[in-house]
Enzyme design. Structure first.
Site, PDB file in Angstrom:
ATOM      1  N   CYS A   2       0.836  -1.195   0.000  1.00 47.40           N
ATOM      2  CA  CYS A   2       0.000   0.000   0.000  1.00 47.40           C
ATOM      3  C   CYS A   2       0.878   1.255   0.000  1.00 47.40           C
ATOM      4  O   CYS A   2       1.820   1.364   0.777  1.00 47.40           O
ATOM      5  CB  CYS A   2      -0.968   0.101   1.163  1.00 47.40           C
ATOM      6  N   ARG A  27       4.398  -0.350  -4.471  1.00 49.35           N
ATOM      7  CA  ARG A  27       4.035  -0.827  -3.131  1.00 49.35           C
ATOM      8  C   ARG A  27       2.769  -1.682  -3.131  1.00 49.35           C
ATOM      9  O   ARG A  27       2.425  -2.306  -2.132  1.00 49.35           O
ATOM     10  CB  ARG A  27       3.822   0.365  -2.193  1.00 49.35           C
ATOM     11  N   TRP A  75      -2.366  -2.968  -1.783  1.00 53.69           N
ATOM     12  CA  TRP A  75      -2.021  -4.390  -1.817  1.00 53.69           C
ATOM     13  C   TRP A  75      -3.007  -5.036  -0.858  1.00 53.69           C
ATOM     14  O   TRP A  75      -2.964  -4.797   0.356  1.00 53.69           O
ATOM     15  CB  TRP A  75      -0.576  -4.597  -1.366  1.00 53.69           C
ATOM     16  N   ASN A 101      -2.532   1.953   5.392  1.00 50.40           N
ATOM     17  CA  ASN A 101      -1.542   0.929   5.078  1.00 50.40           C
ATOM     18  C   ASN A 101      -1.314   0.120   6.349  1.00 50.40           C
ATOM     19  O   ASN A 101      -0.933   0.683   7.368  1.00 50.40           O
ATOM     20  CB  ASN A 101      -0.236   1.614   4.635  1.00 50.40           C
ATOM     21  N   GLY A 102      -1.566  -1.184   6.286  1.00 54.38           N
ATOM     22  CA  GLY A 102      -1.366  -2.031   7.463  1.00 54.38           C
ATOM     23  C   GLY A 102      -2.561  -2.927   7.696  1.00 54.38           C
ATOM     24  O   GLY A 102      -3.392  -3.113   6.805  1.00 54.38           O
ATOM     25  N   GLU A 485      18.645 -17.627  -5.019  1.00 50.09           N
ATOM     26  CA  GLU A 485      18.251 -16.305  -5.506  1.00 50.09           C
ATOM     27  C   GLU A 485      17.823 -16.389  -6.974  1.00 50.09           C
ATOM     28  O   GLU A 485      16.839 -15.762  -7.382  1.00 50.09           O
ATOM     29  CB  GLU A 485      19.413 -15.309  -5.309  1.00 50.09           C
ATOM     30  N   LYS A 489      14.076 -15.313  -8.265  1.00 52.11           N
ATOM     31  CA  LYS A 489      13.843 -14.321  -9.323  1.00 52.11           C
ATOM     32  C   LYS A 489      12.934 -14.904 -10.406  1.00 52.11           C
ATOM     33  O   LYS A 489      12.030 -14.244 -10.897  1.00 52.11           O
ATOM     34  CB  LYS A 489      15.169 -13.865  -9.977  1.00 52.11           C
ATOM     35  N   GLU A 492       9.243 -15.267  -9.102  1.00 49.17           N
ATOM     36  CA  GLU A 492       8.459 -14.044  -8.918  1.00 49.17           C
ATOM     37  C   GLU A 492       8.227 -13.296 -10.222  1.00 49.17           C
ATOM     38  O   GLU A 492       7.214 -12.629 -10.372  1.00 49.17           O
ATOM     39  CB  GLU A 492       9.055 -13.136  -7.840  1.00 49.17           C
ATOM     40  N   HIS A 508      20.326 -36.839  -2.684  1.00 46.42           N
ATOM     41  CA  HIS A 508      19.476 -37.244  -1.566  1.00 46.42           C
ATOM     42  C   HIS A 508      17.991 -37.081  -1.894  1.00 46.42           C
ATOM     43  O   HIS A 508      17.158 -37.071  -0.990  1.00 46.42           O
ATOM     44  CB  HIS A 508      19.845 -36.448  -0.310  1.00 46.42           C
ATOM     45  N   LYS A 610       6.456  -4.398  -3.126  1.00 45.64           N
ATOM     46  CA  LYS A 610       7.872  -4.177  -2.861  1.00 45.64           C
ATOM     47  C   LYS A 610       8.218  -4.308  -1.376  1.00 45.64           C
ATOM     48  O   LYS A 610       9.202  -4.922  -1.017  1.00 45.64           O
ATOM     49  CB  LYS A 610       8.274  -2.789  -3.373  1.00 45.64           C
TER      50      LYS A 610
END
Ligand code: AGP
Length: 615
Positions: A2, A27, A75, A101-102, A485, A489, A492, A508, A610
């Site tokens: 947000c 955001r 968001w 936001n929250g 990583e 990437k 996402e 294994h 983000k």
């Protein structure tokens, strides 16, 4: 998670707010909305989906002329991403509007109370209760909007950064902050509120960082900040050291492409000013004395996502250079076990945004147990540095693309600096050994540049794999977090199944996944680590014998891998511990290009935001 913008000034608020939202869209992009006060009336508009939907809707109506307003990009947490659940939310009179936001954790109880008292709530959100609580406070003569906000905040639980306007108080915007960020932009005859300075950087670079549990009343020529009880609050004023061009695409198709290209400069900036002429490191902002660092007997690193991968690499560097035991923990798991922390434990919290709630909660837990906490952070004015004993900024500049790229490389540089500084202070390496490694670090911007110059075959490869369903990534030692990583990437950005494995673990279980034609990316350690190197060359042969299509990342001059590589990606030869700085770059380029080939928006991948300001 947000984005919020507020404005009081003399320009048309709608333009300022929508332009600010465009810079905050990273955001959250589930919906967007605005509220503008004009001639004692409140105009709101909101649309599900990206900001462009709101812009299109606004274009169909005459623009309001008001110079006081606010906006939100969402968001979704409570309620699906629909027009109805988009912010702003209004009270029963339609004169008070709120963006948030929250997560308000006690919203269900408050909603039940409000409904009982006859309020009609139209959305599924937790936010809407705030508008109705404010309606009651103002009706009961709370004494102005800021006082009403303070009273309401005292009743809320959870994370709530709010911005509020009231048509009956038309020259004022009020903000409140608990947990999620809120920054004041101080202009000439105009003032701003935003989740991030990027929203107002085109207008002013003078900012005030709001602290935890503070309320700000914003007028054209006055900013008043108090705590939730109404007492004047202590604040930190600062000047933003980057300008509007840093927050724009600068000719690139996406922020991600720009941010990948900026990595040599970002790495150089993280080193800047930290290497003395005598070769000794100086980390001024550490705020943890050398004496205290000498007392440390254990390090625990907490972080999430990409920052967690930086933490995994840090462990190798800290244990090798500083000779200290080091654990790395997902921040979201940390406080739910019983970590053994003492005054001689150093917790290092790594977070680009400085706002990741999981990481902040881990920091709070560590401090409650009396551990010393050092933050590694990119955003000046964010929450993490305030809550840590010391901080090391990464100085990567603003990162807008949701996928972390330049901030990962700069986090690596920061943790290498911390490990070497600990070695210097604790005497686990000779001064000239530290200096030799620092000199090697100083050559990394040029090495990263060289990698970037050779990426066309990687882009071609990525385009050729756009129809694959799965890609595996293998590495050993610091190459293992690089593999993790690379897989993150790809997940996402390309929404593909991707997994990173420690190459030694393959036998294994995961080797059962290998089938004819499966692309497997392998990060090969430098030949200088002969044992590791030779073992991974064997692993490559094992998977190739089972039909895998091998994509091998190996240092210049390593010809041993040539016979087993379907595609060979070269990176400059560097010491093993520093190899992630060069080996990660092809993986970023690979994922970015593959996602573009699939037609995805690489800056705003689906379902993500983000900074993740909820747990
Ligand atoms: C990585 O590309 C993601 N954006 C994500 O994993 C991110 O690294 C994570 O959410 C942590 O964010 P932070 O560094 O801002 O704390």
């Amino acid at each position: 998670m947000c984005g919020i913008v507020g404005y009081v000034g003399s320009k048309p608020a709608l333009n300022v707010v929508v332009e600010g939202l465009a810079r905050l869209e990273y955001r959250g992009y589930d919906s967007a909305g605005v509220a503008v006060l004009t001639d004692g009336a409140l105009m709101t508009a909101k649309r599900a989906g990206k900001l462009v939907n709101l812009r299109n809707a606004l274009d169909e109506e005459p623009a309001p002329e008001g110079t006081v307003g606010m906006g939100h990009t969402r968001w979704a947490t409570h309620g699906p991403p629909t027009d109805r659940n988009a912010h702003p939310h209004v009270d029963c009179t339609g004169r008070i509007a709120v963006v948030h936001n929250g997560i308000i954790e006690n919203f269900a109880a408050l909603r039940a109370e409000l409904t009982e008292r006859g309020h009609r709530l139209d959305s599924d959100t937790d936010t809407e209760v705030v508008a109705h609580l404010l309606e009651e406070e103002l009706r009961d003569g709370a004494g102005g909007l800021a006082e009403a906000v303070r009273r309401v905040c005292r009743r809320l639980e959870g994370a709530f950064t709010l911005v509020v306007v009231n048509a009956d108080d038309p020259d004022v915007v009020v903000g409140a902050r608990r947990n999620s960020p809120l920054v004041v932009g101080v202009g000439e005859g105009e003032n701003f509120l935003a989740s991030d300075v990027a929203a107002f950087i085109a207008h002013t670079r003078d900012a005030i960082e709001l602290g935890q549990d503070q309320v700000v009343e914003l007028r054209r020529d006055k900013v008043t900040i108090t705590d939730f009880q109404g007492r004047p609050a202590e604040v930190r004023e600062y000047h933003v050291d980057w300008d509007v061009t840093a927050a724009e695409k600068g000719g690139y198709d996406s922020f991600m492409l720009k941010e990948i290209a900026e990595q040599p400069r970002a790495v150089a900036d993280t080193l800047l000013g930290r290497i003395g002429t005598d070769g000794r490191l100086t980390l001024d902002e550490m705020r943890i004395s050398d004496e205290q660092l000498r007392e440390i007997d254990k390090i625990i690193i907490v972080a999430c996502g990409t920052a967690y991968h930086a933490g995994l690499i840090a462990k190798y560097a800290i244990e090798h250079w500083a000779g200290l035991p080091c654990e790395v923990e997902l921040a979201s798991e940390f406080r739910y076990r019983d970590p053994i922390l003492t005054r001689t434990t150093l917790v290092i919290a790594i977070s680009q945004s400085g706002e990741t709630m999981d990481t902040l909660m881990a920091v709070r837990h560590a401090r409650e147990q009396r551990a010393r906490v050092l933050g590694v952070c990119n955003v000046n004015g964010s929450t993490l540095p305030r809550e840590c004993d010391g901080v090391l900024y990464t100085h990567a500049g603003p990162e807008v693309g949701v996928a972390a790229t330049k901030t990962f490389l700069t986090q690596l540089v920061a943790v290498y600096l911390i490990a070497l500084y600990l070695a210097q202070v604790r005497g686990t390496k000779w001064g000239d050994e530290v200096f030799a490694m620092v000199q090697l670090l100083a050559t990394m911007p040029e090495k990263v540049e060289r990698v970037l110059e050779t990426m066309e075959p990687v882009r071609e490869l990525a385009r050729s794999l756009a129809d694959e369903r799965c890609v595996l990534f293998l590495g050993r030692h610091v190459g293992y977090p690089v593999a993790l990583e690379g897989a993150l990437k790809l997940k996402e950005l390309a929404y593909m199944h991707a997994e990173g494995f420690a190459a030694g673990e393959l036998k294994h279980g995961p080797i059962a996944l290998i089938e004819e034609g499966l692309p497997v990316v392998v990060v090969v350690p430098p030949r200088a680590r002969a044992v590791l190197h030779d073992k991974i060359v064997s692993n490559i042969q094992e998977i190739r014998a089972r039909g895998a299509r091998t994509i091998v990342i190996a240092e210049d001059g390593d010809d041993s891998v040539v016979p087993f590589s379907d595609t060979l990606i070269r990176v400059p030869a560097v010491p093993t511990l520093l190899q992630p700085l060069v080996a990660t770059v092809p993986l970023q380029v690979f994922s970015c290009e593959l996602a573009r080939a699939k037609g995805h928006d690489v800056d705003q991948p689906r379902n993500l935001a983000k900074s993740v300001t909820v747990e």
